[in-house]
Design an enzyme around this catalytic site. Structure first.
Site, PDB file in Angstrom:
ATOM      1  NE  ARG A  25      -2.753  -1.544   3.509  1.00 42.46           N
ATOM      2  CZ  ARG A  25      -2.698  -1.107   4.862  1.00 42.46           C
ATOM      3  NH1 ARG A  25      -4.248  -0.654   5.011  1.00 42.46           N
ATOM      4  NH2 ARG A  25      -2.272  -1.234   5.714  1.00 42.46           N
ATOM      5  CG  ASN A  43      -4.024  -4.152   3.193  1.00 39.05           C
ATOM      6  OD1 ASN A  43      -3.220  -4.165   1.696  1.00 39.05           O
ATOM      7  ND2 ASN A  43      -3.159  -4.272   3.970  1.00 39.05           N
TER       8      ASN A  43
END
Length: 103
Positions: A25, A43
Site C-alpha cells: 500500500r 487491503n
C-alpha cells in the site's frame, strides 16, 4: 499531436499475490502520488489489494505497470483491471485501512 488534454479515466485494480504485510500500500501510494493521481489503495479480506485511481489514461497506464511489479518484498501473481470514465474523485491519493493491519 494535439494540445487537447486526454479525458480523465478511472482504473480499478485488484492485485493478488504476496501483497499484504510487505509495504504494497505504501508502494502504491508513492507511485500514484508521484503521477498526481486521485484515489486510494486498501487491503481486502481475501488477501488482495484494491487500487482505485483517476487521472489521465497515460498516467494510469504507468501506475498499472508499476502495480504489476510491486515492492521488492512482495510478489504479484495476478492483476485484474477495469477501466471506466472518471467519476470525479477528490484530489490526492490515500491509504485506506482495509482488512489487514499490516504495512
Amino acid at each position: 499531436m494535439s494540445d487537447v488534454p486526454s479525458p480523465r479515466a478511472r482504473l480499478e485494480v485488484v492485485v493478488r499475490g504476496r501483497v499484504q504485510g510487505v509495504g504494497y500500500r505504501v508502494f502504491a501510494l508513492r507511485e500514484a502520488s508521484y503521477l498526481g493521481l486521485a484515489g486510494f489503495v486498501a487491503n481486502e479480506p481475501d488477501g488482495s489489494v484494491r487500487v482505485i485511481a483517476e487521472g489521465s489514461r497515460a498516467d494510469l497506464e504507468a501506475l498499472l505497470e508499476r502495480l504489476g511489479e510491486g515492492p521488492p518484498a512482495g510478489f504479484v501473481d495476478r492483476v485484474i483491471t477495469r477501466w471506466e470514465p472518471a467519476r470525479g474523485m477528490p484530489p490526492g491519493f490515500r491509504i485506506e485501512s482495509g482488512a489487514h493491519r499490516g504495512d
